[in-house]
Write a protein that holds these residues in place. Sequence first.
Motif, short mmCIF file in Angstrom:
data_model
loop_
_atom_site.label_atom_id
_atom_site.label_comp_id
_atom_site.label_asym_id
_atom_site.label_seq_id
_atom_site.Cartn_x
_atom_site.Cartn_y
_atom_site.Cartn_z
N LYS A 29 32.14 49.79 43.88
CA LYS A 29 31.43 48.50 43.94
C LYS A 29 32.09 47.48 43.02
O LYS A 29 32.19 46.30 43.35
CB LYS A 29 29.96 48.66 43.56
CG LYS A 29 29.12 49.30 44.60
CD LYS A 29 28.48 48.24 45.45
CE LYS A 29 27.43 48.89 46.33
NZ LYS A 29 26.87 47.98 47.26
N ARG A 30 32.54 47.92 41.86
CA ARG A 30 33.21 47.03 40.94
C ARG A 30 34.53 46.55 41.53
O ARG A 30 34.90 45.39 41.42
CB ARG A 30 33.46 47.72 39.59
CG ARG A 30 34.00 46.78 38.52
CD ARG A 30 34.52 47.56 37.33
NE ARG A 30 35.71 48.33 37.63
CZ ARG A 30 36.95 47.82 37.68
NH1 ARG A 30 37.15 46.56 37.46
NH2 ARG A 30 37.97 48.60 37.94
N LYS A 31 35.23 47.47 42.22
CA LYS A 31 36.49 47.10 42.86
C LYS A 31 36.24 46.07 43.97
O LYS A 31 37.03 45.14 44.15
CB LYS A 31 37.19 48.32 43.43
CG LYS A 31 37.72 49.26 42.37
CD LYS A 31 38.38 50.46 43.01
CE LYS A 31 38.90 51.43 41.97
NZ LYS A 31 39.52 52.61 42.57
N LYS A 39 39.70 36.94 45.89
CA LYS A 39 39.94 36.56 47.30
C LYS A 39 40.99 37.46 47.95
O LYS A 39 41.87 37.00 48.67
CB LYS A 39 40.32 35.09 47.40
CG LYS A 39 39.22 34.20 46.89
CD LYS A 39 39.49 32.76 47.12
CE LYS A 39 38.30 32.00 46.57
NZ LYS A 39 38.09 30.72 47.10
N LYS A 40 40.88 38.74 47.69
CA LYS A 40 41.75 39.74 48.29
C LYS A 40 40.96 40.56 49.30
O LYS A 40 39.74 40.46 49.38
CB LYS A 40 42.32 40.67 47.22
CG LYS A 40 43.25 39.99 46.25
CD LYS A 40 43.78 40.98 45.25
CE LYS A 40 44.74 40.32 44.28
NZ LYS A 40 45.23 41.27 43.28
N PHE A 41 41.67 41.40 50.04
CA PHE A 41 41.01 42.29 51.00
C PHE A 41 40.62 43.59 50.32
O PHE A 41 41.39 44.17 49.58
CB PHE A 41 41.94 42.59 52.19
CG PHE A 41 41.30 43.50 53.19
CD1 PHE A 41 40.45 43.00 54.14
CD2 PHE A 41 41.54 44.87 53.16
CE1 PHE A 41 39.84 43.85 55.07
CE2 PHE A 41 40.95 45.72 54.07
CZ PHE A 41 40.09 45.21 55.02
N LEU A 56 33.12 44.71 53.35
CA LEU A 56 34.52 44.35 53.15
C LEU A 56 34.58 42.90 52.74
O LEU A 56 33.70 42.10 53.05
CB LEU A 56 35.36 44.63 54.39
CG LEU A 56 35.15 43.85 55.68
CD1 LEU A 56 35.99 42.60 55.69
CD2 LEU A 56 35.56 44.72 56.83
N THR A 57 35.61 42.59 52.00
CA THR A 57 35.82 41.22 51.57
C THR A 57 37.23 40.81 51.94
O THR A 57 38.16 41.61 51.89
CB THR A 57 35.56 41.05 50.05
OG1 THR A 57 35.72 39.68 49.71
CG2 THR A 57 36.47 41.90 49.22
N HIS A 58 37.35 39.55 52.36
CA HIS A 58 38.65 39.01 52.73
C HIS A 58 38.60 37.51 52.45
O HIS A 58 37.68 36.82 52.90
CB HIS A 58 38.94 39.28 54.21
CG HIS A 58 40.29 38.81 54.67
ND1 HIS A 58 41.44 39.24 54.08
CD2 HIS A 58 40.66 37.96 55.65
CE1 HIS A 58 42.47 38.67 54.69
NE2 HIS A 58 42.01 37.88 55.65
N LYS A 59 39.55 37.04 51.70
CA LYS A 59 39.67 35.61 51.34
C LYS A 59 38.39 35.05 50.74
O LYS A 59 37.98 33.94 51.02
CB LYS A 59 40.09 34.79 52.56
CG LYS A 59 41.50 35.06 53.01
CD LYS A 59 41.90 34.09 54.09
CE LYS A 59 43.35 34.26 54.45
NZ LYS A 59 43.77 33.31 55.49
N GLY A 60 37.72 35.86 49.94
CA GLY A 60 36.53 35.39 49.24
C GLY A 60 35.25 35.40 50.05
O GLY A 60 34.23 34.89 49.60
N ILE A 102 41.10 41.70 60.07
CA ILE A 102 39.92 42.49 59.70
C ILE A 102 39.66 43.56 60.76
O ILE A 102 39.39 44.72 60.44
CB ILE A 102 38.70 41.57 59.51
CG1 ILE A 102 38.90 40.68 58.27
CG2 ILE A 102 37.41 42.38 59.40
CD1 ILE A 102 37.86 39.59 58.12
N GLU A 103 39.74 43.17 62.03
CA GLU A 103 39.53 44.13 63.11
C GLU A 103 40.55 45.26 63.06
O GLU A 103 40.21 46.42 63.27
CB GLU A 103 39.59 43.43 64.46
CG GLU A 103 38.37 42.59 64.77
CD GLU A 103 38.43 41.95 66.15
OE1 GLU A 103 39.37 42.25 66.92
OE2 GLU A 103 37.52 41.15 66.45
N SER A 104 41.81 44.94 62.74
CA SER A 104 42.83 45.99 62.67
C SER A 104 42.54 46.98 61.55
O SER A 104 42.75 48.18 61.70
CB SER A 104 44.22 45.38 62.51
OG SER A 104 44.38 44.81 61.22
#
Length: 136
Positions: A29-31, A39-41, A56-60, A102-104
């Motif tokens: 969770k911290r990661k 703003k990383k994946f 999941l997170t991508h670009k913030g 994200i789908e990939s």
Amino acid sequence: MIVILLRLFIIAAIIFLIYSFIKYLLNPKRKLELAHEQKKFFFLDDKENVHKNFLLTHKGVLFEGEKYLGTTETSFEVISVFIWTSTPNKLRGFTKEDFQFIESKIKEAYPYAKIDWKSPIKEFLNRNESEFPTLS
């Protein structure tokens, strides 16, 4: 006698603090929060528990996905995934390529899954190129 007990208590407290610090550093969770801030994946999922949603997170932007178990020709697998974000106002600047990325990544984890997006992403991905205004 009391000195020895005090020393043992101090050693136990130090060991407990080191253990807590290492556990904090390795917490997924911290990661996820760190990747979100930077703003990383990052893809956080418990693959063993189909009932637990993934994050999941991508670009913030933080996305949540719901997995559904079904049958394939040979086994039971995750066959459907619904993805949404609770903060659609942060999607500014996202392109179709970002959603394909994200789908990939989800397809890597769940190759048999059909991925469905919830509004407003679903409408954005279903728009034809001719519907976009051109800048002239």
